[in-house]
Design an enzyme around this catalytic site. Structure first.
Site, short mmCIF file in Angstrom:
data_model
loop_
_atom_site.label_atom_id
_atom_site.label_comp_id
_atom_site.label_asym_id
_atom_site.label_seq_id
_atom_site.Cartn_x
_atom_site.Cartn_y
_atom_site.Cartn_z
N ARG A 180 1.08 -1.07 0.15
CA ARG A 180 -0.03 0.09 0.15
C ARG A 180 1.03 1.33 -0.04
O ARG A 180 0.30 2.27 -0.79
CB ARG A 180 -0.85 0.13 1.23
CG ARG A 180 -1.89 -0.90 1.26
CD ARG A 180 -2.71 -1.06 2.20
NE ARG A 180 -1.63 -1.70 3.44
CZ ARG A 180 -2.08 -2.09 4.66
NH1 ARG A 180 -3.25 -2.49 5.01
NH2 ARG A 180 -1.02 -2.55 5.43
N SER A 195 -8.13 -3.90 7.11
CA SER A 195 -9.20 -4.50 7.82
C SER A 195 -9.36 -4.05 9.07
O SER A 195 -10.61 -3.95 9.66
CB SER A 195 -9.05 -6.09 7.96
OG SER A 195 -8.98 -6.83 6.70
#
Ligand code: PNS
Length: 164
Positions: free
Chosen positions: A90, A127
């Protein structure tokens, strides 16, 4: 046949995970989405629930299957004839730890790690953040599949009721 694994906790699966799985499915003949089943970790969803959500979310990919694994990822890869681990990056901050894991895994077994840059629209997605924002009433409907959203809100409501 080229076979790769997309490993993770998937507690729960997000659009960021699915973007990586989708892209891996175009690079390899078969992709195994492998859910780490480590009983000692505190999860919102059981391993079976996480796998169910993944199976639903990955149903549209013809060459993707979902499995659970315990122990070392490299042992799972050896057992399943998997030659590559696919990981999403990311941001640069992901790289340090991911490189360390890739090198450790390569020292344990003949396995390559392939890094895929996360799509920019998912670069903030994790998450853990999805769970935190949802628990505080924030809208995460654009970040997870609809079926996951439904289960997430239900589980958080159960937890909240249990604490009341
Ligand atoms: O979604 P996560 O929590 O970042 O996934 C981490 C996971 C499951 C991919 C990682 O913890 C892992 O590979 N666990 C298996 C145990 C193992 O092989 N440990 C040595 C890693 S170098």
């Amino acid at each position: 046949m080229s076979r790769a694994v997309c490993p993770g906790s998937f507690d729960p699966v997000t659009h960021g995970h699915l973007d990586i799985v989708s892209r891996a499915s175009k690079l390899f003949d078969e992709v195994v989405v492998a859910v780490g089943v480590n009983a000692s970790k505190n999860r919102l969803f059981t391993a079976e629930e996480r796998m169910e959500m993944l199976r639903e979310a990955c149903a549209g990919f013809g060459n993707v299957r979902v499995a659970g694994f315990t122990g070392l990822l490299t042992d799972f890869c050896s057992e399943q004839g998997i030659a590559a681990i696919v990981k999403g990056l990311r941001a640069v901050s992901d790289f340090d730890y991911e490189l360390q894991m890739a090198q450790m895994n390569a020292s344990l077994a003949p396995i390559e790690t392939v890094f895929v840059p996360t799509a920019p629209e998912y670069s903030f997605l994790a998450s853990s953040l999805v769970k935190e924002v949802a628990a505080l009433g924030g809208d995460v409907s654009g970040l997870v599949p609809p079926a996951v959203l439904e289960r997430l809100l239900a589980r958080l409501a159960e937890r909240a009721a249990g604490q009341a």
